[in-house]
Write a protein that holds these residues in place. Sequence first.
Motif, PDB file in Angstrom:
ATOM      1  N   MET A  21       0.829  -1.230   0.076  1.00  9.52           N
ATOM      2  CA  MET A  21      -0.087   0.029  -0.004  1.00  9.52           C
ATOM      3  C   MET A  21       0.858   1.149  -0.023  1.00  9.52           C
ATOM      4  N   ASP A  22       0.493   2.254  -0.755  1.00  9.53           N
ATOM      5  CA  ASP A  22       1.396   3.438  -0.890  1.00  9.53           C
ATOM      6  C   ASP A  22       0.935   4.304   0.255  1.00  9.53           C
ATOM      7  N   SER A  23       1.830   4.569   1.034  1.00  7.91           N
ATOM      8  CA  SER A  23       1.845   5.199   2.454  1.00  7.91           C
ATOM      9  C   SER A  23       1.491   6.677   2.356  1.00  7.91           C
ATOM     10  N   SER A  24       1.586   7.228   1.153  1.00  9.84           N
ATOM     11  CA  SER A  24       1.337   8.597   0.963  1.00  9.84           C
ATOM     12  C   SER A  24      -0.163   9.017   0.814  1.00  9.84           C
ATOM     13  N   ASN A  25      -0.878   7.535   0.807  1.00 11.38           N
ATOM     14  CA  ASN A  25      -2.334   7.731   0.586  1.00 11.38           C
ATOM     15  C   ASN A  25      -2.813   8.231   1.899  1.00 11.38           C
ATOM     16  N   ASN A  26      -2.011   8.031   3.043  1.00  9.45           N
ATOM     17  CA  ASN A  26      -2.556   8.389   4.386  1.00  9.45           C
ATOM     18  C   ASN A  26      -1.890   9.628   4.901  1.00  9.45           C
ATOM     19  N   GLU A  27      -1.146  10.349   3.788  1.00  9.32           N
ATOM     20  CA  GLU A  27      -0.551  11.583   4.477  1.00  9.32           C
ATOM     21  C   GLU A  27      -1.596  12.597   4.342  1.00  9.32           C
ATOM     22  N   THR A  28      -1.873  13.598   5.520  1.00  4.23           N
ATOM     23  CA  THR A  28      -2.653  14.523   5.402  1.00  4.23           C
ATOM     24  C   THR A  28      -2.120  15.892   5.495  1.00  4.23           C
ATOM     25  N   THR A  29      -2.902  16.647   5.165  1.00  3.15           N
ATOM     26  CA  THR A  29      -2.296  18.369   4.706  1.00  3.15           C
ATOM     27  C   THR A  29      -3.128  19.261   5.873  1.00  3.15           C
ATOM     28  N   HIS A  30      -4.230  18.755   6.344  1.00  4.63           N
ATOM     29  CA  HIS A  30      -4.934  19.634   7.329  1.00  4.63           C
ATOM     30  C   HIS A  30      -5.590  18.696   8.227  1.00  4.63           C
ATOM     31  N   GLU A  31      -5.579  19.024   9.470  1.00 10.97           N
ATOM     32  CA  GLU A  31      -6.404  18.218  10.460  1.00 10.97           C
ATOM     33  C   GLU A  31      -7.149  19.159  11.604  1.00 10.97           C
ATOM     34  N   PHE A  32      -8.390  19.137  11.611  1.00 14.89           N
ATOM     35  CA  PHE A  32      -9.263  19.891  12.560  1.00 14.89           C
ATOM     36  C   PHE A  32     -10.010  19.274  13.310  1.00 14.89           C
ATOM     37  N   PRO A  33      -9.371  18.184  14.417  1.00 10.51           N
ATOM     38  CA  PRO A  33     -10.553  17.547  15.240  1.00 10.51           C
ATOM     39  C   PRO A  33     -11.215  18.498  16.206  1.00 10.51           C
ATOM     40  N   PRO A  34     -12.605  17.977  16.503  1.00 15.85           N
ATOM     41  CA  PRO A  34     -13.116  16.930  16.109  1.00 15.85           C
ATOM     42  C   PRO A  34     -14.059  16.956  14.648  1.00 15.85           C
ATOM     43  N   TYR A  35     -13.624  17.851  13.710  1.00 18.67           N
ATOM     44  CA  TYR A  35     -14.261  18.008  12.449  1.00 18.67           C
ATOM     45  C   TYR A  35     -14.090  17.105  11.361  1.00 18.67           C
ATOM     46  N   PHE A  36     -12.783  17.373  10.732  1.00 18.65           N
ATOM     47  CA  PHE A  36     -12.467  16.740   9.683  1.00 18.65           C
ATOM     48  C   PHE A  36     -10.982  16.768   9.555  1.00 18.65           C
ATOM     49  N   LYS A  37     -10.406  15.832   8.481  1.00 18.18           N
ATOM     50  CA  LYS A  37      -9.005  16.104   8.102  1.00 18.18           C
ATOM     51  C   LYS A  37      -9.131  15.824   6.579  1.00 18.18           C
ATOM     52  N   VAL A  38      -8.045  16.534   5.875  1.00 17.98           N
ATOM     53  CA  VAL A  38      -7.952  16.350   4.469  1.00 17.98           C
ATOM     54  C   VAL A  38      -6.537  15.645   4.412  1.00 17.98           C
ATOM     55  N   TYR A  39      -6.860  14.660   3.509  1.00 16.87           N
ATOM     56  CA  TYR A  39      -5.605  13.924   2.879  1.00 16.87           C
ATOM     57  C   TYR A  39      -4.776  14.747   1.546  1.00 16.87           C
ATOM     58  N   LYS A  40      -3.507  14.337   1.645  1.00 17.18           N
ATOM     59  CA  LYS A  40      -2.917  14.935   0.478  1.00 17.18           C
ATOM     60  C   LYS A  40      -3.521  14.851  -0.830  1.00 17.18           C
ATOM     61  N   ASP A  41      -4.052  13.764  -1.190  1.00 19.35           N
ATOM     62  CA  ASP A  41      -4.988  13.398  -2.779  1.00 19.35           C
ATOM     63  C   ASP A  41      -6.213  14.168  -2.651  1.00 19.35           C
ATOM     64  N   GLY A  42      -6.546  14.961  -1.456  1.00 18.94           N
ATOM     65  CA  GLY A  42      -7.730  15.517  -1.718  1.00 18.94           C
ATOM     66  C   GLY A  42      -8.948  15.239  -0.992  1.00 18.94           C
ATOM     67  N   ARG A  43      -8.840  13.930  -0.538  1.00 17.66           N
ATOM     68  CA  ARG A  43      -9.966  13.223   0.082  1.00 17.66           C
ATOM     69  C   ARG A  43     -10.301  14.026   1.431  1.00 17.66           C
ATOM     70  N   VAL A  44     -11.560  13.946   1.874  1.00 16.87           N
ATOM     71  CA  VAL A  44     -11.816  14.697   3.206  1.00 16.87           C
ATOM     72  C   VAL A  44     -12.511  13.489   4.110  1.00 16.87           C
ATOM     73  N   GLU A  45     -11.967  13.283   5.288  1.00 16.35           N
ATOM     74  CA  GLU A  45     -12.533  12.322   6.186  1.00 16.35           C
ATOM     75  C   GLU A  45     -12.958  13.244   7.456  1.00 16.35           C
ATOM     76  N   ARG A  46     -14.544  12.763   7.787  1.00 17.49           N
ATOM     77  CA  ARG A  46     -15.130  13.352   8.947  1.00 17.49           C
ATOM     78  C   ARG A  46     -14.711  12.592  10.025  1.00 17.49           C
ATOM     79  N   TYR A  47     -14.183  13.287  11.343  1.00 23.47           N
ATOM     80  CA  TYR A  47     -13.993  12.453  12.481  1.00 23.47           C
ATOM     81  C   TYR A  47     -15.467  11.852  13.048  1.00 23.47           C
ATOM     82  N   MET A  48     -16.242  12.547  13.012  1.00 28.43           N
ATOM     83  CA  MET A  48     -17.662  12.195  13.414  1.00 28.43           C
ATOM     84  C   MET A  48     -18.689  11.695  12.277  1.00 28.43           C
ATOM     85  N   ALA A  49     -17.733  10.909  11.317  1.00 26.65           N
ATOM     86  CA  ALA A  49     -18.509  10.391   9.969  1.00 26.65           C
ATOM     87  C   ALA A  49     -19.519   9.339  10.561  1.00 26.65           C
ATOM     88  N   PRO A  50     -20.789   9.646  10.153  1.00 28.65           N
ATOM     89  CA  PRO A  50     -22.021   8.527  10.503  1.00 28.65           C
ATOM     90  C   PRO A  50     -21.559   7.064  10.125  1.00 28.65           C
TER      91      PRO A  50
END
Length: 320
Positions: free
Chosen positions: A1-30
């Motif tokens: 697995m390419d570890s770069s897929n898990n690199e983040t550019t911005h993290e704002f807990p408890p709201y969301f984080k943004v990955y280097k590839d542009g994906r957005v993951e919400r900490y409180m995702a349903p």
Amino acid sequence: MDSSNNETTHEFPPYFKVYKDGRVERYMAPDTGGNHLAPAGLDSKTGVQTKDVVVFPESGVSARLFIPKINGPDQKFPLVVHYHGGGFCLGSPFMKPFHNFLVSLVSEANVVVISVDYRLAPEHALPVAHEDSWAAMQWISAHSYGQGPEPWLNQYADFGRVFVAGESAGANIAHYVAVQAGATGFFFFFWSKAGATGLAGPNVIGSIILHPYFGGKEPDKMTNYIYPTTVGFKDPILYPEADPNLSKMAGKKVLVCVAEKDRLKDRGLGYCETLRKSGWNGSVGYFESEGEGQGFFLLNPSSDKVGPLIKAMADFINQN
């Protein structure tokens, strides 16, 4: 697995984080099973009915509509246009905490509520949420004379008694919509053989501002990220005192609700003072929930402080 897929550019807990590839993951995702959602339909305990409506198919903006128990024909109820909280990046009127709270309000206050599901940041940077919400208010207002596309609004909503409301980020949006309504107004043209007839739109009576989020004394990194075009302390969306149209805000009264242990309590108090000094001619009411924090009515609905808060909101809507 390419570890770069898990690199983040911005993290704002408890709201969301943004990955280097542009994906957005919400900490409180349903959860993916949908158990976080409340289905529309009849609430057997209160008699409140709900249904979902598409407001703008192009953007995906939608809403949940709530009507109280109907006891006879030709009933009209005050209309509350609601905007949910969640830091502009979380939440939905279809989620259980928001749905259940609004069912309680509809039952207690005997009102119609329409809660707008605006597009969320960071995928849709501010002020998209505000633009969606104002556009939705205009769509709702097109029902003022019983000729809109949504039958429940035509049949049950009294457009002579309209309120805007929201909590946290949604309170910010509700304030914005009230100012837009006062500064630009509502005006619709209906065409007939005699030509165009102009009619005024809904009568906004007041605003309910719950645990509001406005800008603080220090820059906020997450806000700057989700609102890259902000002009900082001069931005009227974040700082109402900077808005030249504040004195034109629609409505004759505002209820500001805060919580004793909310870190944003001072911003609610500051908002009260801003309104009183603005030249706006309405009255400012204040309600404080002791011993509680930000959004407790959503996070801890069994709290014995929820009932008094909902009653204060209902009394504010129904008082002359």
